[in-house]
Enzyme design. Structure first.
Site, PDB file in Angstrom:
ATOM      1  N   GLY A 291       0.773  -1.233   0.000  1.00 56.72           N
ATOM      2  CA  GLY A 291       0.000   0.000   0.000  1.00 56.72           C
ATOM      3  C   GLY A 291       0.810   1.292   0.000  1.00 56.72           C
TER       4      GLY A 291
ATOM      5  N   ARG B 123      -5.424  -8.379  -8.952  1.00 55.63           N
ATOM      6  CA  ARG B 123      -6.482  -9.199  -9.542  1.00 55.63           C
ATOM      7  C   ARG B 123      -6.814  -8.629 -10.913  1.00 55.63           C
ATOM      8  NH1 ARG B 123      -7.533 -13.777  -7.698  1.00 55.63           N
ATOM      9  NH2 ARG B 123      -9.632 -13.682  -8.541  1.00 55.63           N
TER      10      ARG B 123
ATOM     11  N   HIS C 148       1.491   1.038 -13.226  1.00 59.26           N
ATOM     12  CA  HIS C 148       2.287  -0.114 -13.641  1.00 59.26           C
ATOM     13  C   HIS C 148       3.769   0.258 -13.542  1.00 59.26           C
ATOM     14  CE1 HIS C 148       3.306  -3.785 -15.719  1.00 59.26           C
ATOM     15  NE2 HIS C 148       4.119  -3.085 -16.490  1.00 59.26           N
TER      16      HIS C 148
ATOM     17  N   ASP D 128      -2.627  -4.567 -18.449  1.00 64.61           N
ATOM     18  CA  ASP D 128      -1.648  -3.492 -18.623  1.00 64.61           C
ATOM     19  C   ASP D 128      -1.785  -2.801 -19.982  1.00 64.61           C
ATOM     20  OD1 ASP D 128      -0.651  -4.020 -16.088  1.00 64.61           O
ATOM     21  OD2 ASP D 128       0.735  -5.524 -16.842  1.00 64.61           O
TER      22      ASP D 128
HETATM   23  C1  GRF Z   1       3.706  -1.186  -7.371  1.00 64.48           C
HETATM   24  O1  GRF Z   1       5.017  -1.315  -7.888  1.00 64.48           O
HETATM   25  C2  GRF Z   1       2.700  -1.121  -8.479  1.00 64.48           C
HETATM   26  O2  GRF Z   1       3.183  -0.489  -9.623  1.00 64.48           O
HETATM   27  C3  GRF Z   1       2.475  -2.587  -8.780  1.00 64.48           C
HETATM   28  O3  GRF Z   1       2.469  -3.196  -7.516  1.00 64.48           O
HETATM   29  C4  GRF Z   1       3.283  -2.444  -6.621  1.00 64.48           C
HETATM   30  C5  GRF Z   1       2.416  -2.100  -5.440  1.00 64.48           C
HETATM   31  O4  GRF Z   1       3.157  -1.490  -4.405  1.00 64.48           O
HETATM   32  N1  GRF Z   1       1.262  -2.770  -9.544  1.00 64.48           N
HETATM   33  P1  GRF Z   1       2.405  -0.831  -3.176  1.00 64.48           P
HETATM   34  O5  GRF Z   1       1.463  -1.874  -2.624  1.00 64.48           O
HETATM   35  O6  GRF Z   1       1.679   0.369  -3.668  1.00 64.48           O
HETATM   36  O7  GRF Z   1       3.498  -0.485  -2.202  1.00 64.48           O
END
Ligand code: GRF
Length: 235
Positions: free
Chosen positions: A27, A106, A124, A160
Site C-alpha cells: 500500500g 487481480r 504499472h 496493462d
Molecule cells: C507497485 O510497484 C505497483 O506499480 C504494482 O504493484 C506495486 C504495489 O506497491 N502494480 P504498493 O502496494 O503500492 O506499495
C-alpha cells in the site's frame, strides 16, 4: 453532460471527486495518494479503500487516515464474475466516481472494466507498452534498456493496456539490481499516480481512441540521455 460536469455533480458537500483505491498488499502507493489528497486543492478524496486480502499492510494506512475500508476476499467467490459483481456493489453503494488500482493484484473482468469505462486508473512499474506483466525490473535489466519508469493509465480489458495518463522516466544505473531499480521506480510511482489521479479527477483528461490527451502543461522538450550527454552536444 461532460465528464467534468458529471464529476462536479458527484462531488457532494466535500467538493472533491470521491475515489475508491483498490489494494492487495503493502500500500505504499495508497499512502502517496492519501498524502497527496491532504492538499487543499487536490481534486479527489479517497472515499474508500478496498482490498481482496485481509492481511494487506496498506489497510493500516487507510485506517490511520480515518478512511473507510472493506475487505472482499476473492477466495469467497467461485468465479471472477461473482467477485467483480460484489466489488461493483460496494463501489456503487459508496458512490465513487473513480477507481484507482494501487497494487491490486487481480485481473478485472471485461464486463466490469466496460461498466467503469475510463474511470479506472492503474499504476504499472514500467514504461508501457514495454514490460507488461510481472517482474518488470528484472526484465528491464535483462533487456539492457537505459530507461524504465512507471505508467499511470486507464484500464482496458487486456492486462496493462489502456490510454496513458502520465509516465515518469527513471534511469537504469550500472550497479542496479532489480531491488535497487525497483525502489527508484517505486519512488517515481508515488509521484506519478497522485499526479495522474489529479488530472483525471480534475477533468483534464480527454480520451480519444487509444490516447488520453492531458489538458495540462507538457514536459519540456529537452532530451534526456543515459549515459549522460552534455547539453551542448545535443543539438
Ligand atoms: C507497485 O510497484 C505497483 O506499480 C504494482 O504493484 C506495486 C504495489 O506497491 N502494480 P504498493 O502496494 O503500492 O506499495
Amino acid at each position: 453532460m461532460t465528464a467534468r460536469g458529471r464529476d462536479a455533480a458527484a462531488t457532494g458537500p466535500h467538493g472533491r471527486v470521491p475515489v475508491a483505491v483498490l489494494i492487495s498488499g503493502r500500500g505504499s502507493n495508497l499512502k502517496a495518494l492519501i498524502d497527496a489528497a491532504k492538499a487543499a486543492d487536490y481534486p479527489a478524496r479517497i472515499a474508500l479503500v478496498i482490498s481482496n486480502n485481509a492481511a494487506a499492510g496498506g489497510l493500516g494506512f487507510a485506517r490511520d487516515a480515518g478512511i473507510p475500508t472493506r475487505v472482499i476476499p476473492h477466495r469467497d467467490f467461485d468465479c471472477r464474475e461473482a467477485f467483480d459483481a460484489a466489488l461493483d456493489d460496494v463501489l456503487r453503494q459508496a458512490g465513487v466516481s473513480y477507481i484507482c488500482l494501487a497494487g491490486f493484484m487481480r485481473l478485472l473482468t471485461p464486463d466490469f472494466v466496460t461498466a467503469w469505462q475510463d474511470r479506472i486508473l492503474n499504476i504499472h512499474p514500467a514504461l508501457l507498452p514495454a514490460f507488461r506483466g510481472l517482474d518488470t525490473h528484472a526484465r528491464a535489466l535483462e533487456a539492457g534498456v537505459r530507461f524504465t519508469g512507471c505508467t499511470a493509465h486507464l484500464v482496458r480489458p487486456e492486462m496493462d493496456d489502456g490510454p496513458i495518463i502520465a509516465q515518469a522516466v527513471v534511469p537504469v544505473l550500472p550497479d542496479d539490481d532489480a531491488e535497487r531499480l525497483g525502489a527508484r521506480v517505486l519512488a517515481a510511482e508515488h509521484r506519478c499516480l497522485p499526479h495522474a489521479l489529479a488530472l483525471l479527477a480534475g477533468g483534464l483528461i480527454e480520451v480519444r481512441g487509444q490516447r488520453a490527451l492531458a489538458h495540462a502543461k507538457p514536459a519540456s522538450e529537452t532530451y534526456l540521455f543515459n549515459p549522460w550527454l552534455e547539453p551542448d552536444k545535443m543539438a
